[in-house]
Design an enzyme around this catalytic site. Sequence first.
Site, short mmCIF file in Angstrom:
data_model
loop_
_atom_site.label_atom_id
_atom_site.label_comp_id
_atom_site.label_asym_id
_atom_site.label_seq_id
_atom_site.Cartn_x
_atom_site.Cartn_y
_atom_site.Cartn_z
N ASP A 44 0.68 10.04 10.10
CA ASP A 44 1.65 9.90 9.02
C ASP A 44 1.08 9.07 7.87
O ASP A 44 1.67 8.98 6.80
CB ASP A 44 3.01 9.34 9.52
CG ASP A 44 2.92 7.97 10.13
OD1 ASP A 44 1.81 7.43 10.29
OD2 ASP A 44 4.00 7.41 10.45
N SER A 45 -0.14 8.53 8.07
CA SER A 45 -0.86 7.90 6.96
C SER A 45 -1.17 8.91 5.86
O SER A 45 -1.52 8.50 4.74
CB SER A 45 -2.17 7.27 7.45
OG SER A 45 -3.01 8.27 7.98
N ASP A 82 1.26 12.83 14.61
CA ASP A 82 2.13 11.65 14.57
C ASP A 82 3.59 12.09 14.43
O ASP A 82 3.90 12.95 13.58
CB ASP A 82 1.81 10.83 13.31
CG ASP A 82 1.10 9.52 13.62
OD1 ASP A 82 1.00 9.14 14.80
OD2 ASP A 82 0.66 8.89 12.65
N GLU A 114 4.70 5.35 17.73
CA GLU A 114 4.47 3.91 17.64
C GLU A 114 5.49 3.16 18.49
O GLU A 114 6.66 3.54 18.56
CB GLU A 114 4.64 3.43 16.19
CG GLU A 114 3.59 3.99 15.24
CD GLU A 114 3.76 3.48 13.81
OE1 GLU A 114 4.61 2.58 13.57
OE2 GLU A 114 3.06 4.00 12.93
N GLU A 181 -4.09 -1.08 16.76
CA GLU A 181 -4.29 -1.27 15.32
C GLU A 181 -4.21 -2.73 14.93
O GLU A 181 -3.22 -3.41 15.21
CB GLU A 181 -3.26 -0.43 14.53
CG GLU A 181 -3.47 -0.57 13.01
CD GLU A 181 -2.77 0.49 12.16
OE1 GLU A 181 -2.22 1.45 12.74
OE2 GLU A 181 -2.79 0.35 10.92
#
EC number: 2.1.2.11
Length: 257
Positions: A44-45, A82, A114, A181
Amino acid sequence: MPVTTQQLIQFKQQGRPIVALTAWDYALAQILDVAGVDLILVGDSMSVVLGYETTLPITLDEMLYHAKSVRRGVKRALVVVDLPFLTYQESIQQAMHSAGRAIKETGAQAVKLEGGYPAMVETIARLVQAGIPVMAHVGLTPQSLHQIGLRQQGKTEEAAQRIFHEAIALEQAGAFSIVLEHIPADLALQITQKLRIPTIGIGAGVNCDGQVLVTSDVLGLLEKQPPFAKVYTNLRETITKAVQDFSVEVRERKFPQ
Ligand code: KIV
Ligand code: NA
């Protein structure tokens, strides 16, 4: 031979570092795949290359549109999609629906989400029971931006302990791999030594089982990058030069010949 989730676990056992990068369309994914990247994340970055300031606004439909394009470019790498913000946190049903769409509509082999313990343990267990491979993601989780910012996580002993136990719980829930991360390198090493599944680090030191970076950072496509990224080439300059050369040749009637 396409890379499988089982193979990534074997790579860890063999001490063979896993190479992962993000992609958002066919052309880029094909280049990464032919270059030999093991895991391609439709992260999703990609929000940043679409012009969003954070990863919060991107929708599942937008992610799936890009994931389909990526999938068409990949023959060997494992493709992971994602799940975007609030398409899996509401309920297990919602997570199942979103993850199911990601697998059925794009042809990707796995999803990533996440969060840790307790929030995502049951969700991951249920997705895995349904046959959907899940990659976990702890430490800095950018979808929680408004709670934790973009700071390094796990800096105090207490916070480090929490992340360590989250990682164990997510492995037990059935995740096939876990992104670490922006956490201290010694914490990432401890987690990597403890888990059977491969850890994929980003800003988490050199001792993870693999590394992932955001490809727009690696290629220098945007104006700024996070501190832990490494810019391997400056595509902004390369593209600017090509566009300027084309412009000059058009204006001077030198192109076409
Ligand atoms: O969206 C993304 O690119 C990610 C990686 C940084 C792991 O989640
Ligand atoms: Na992400």
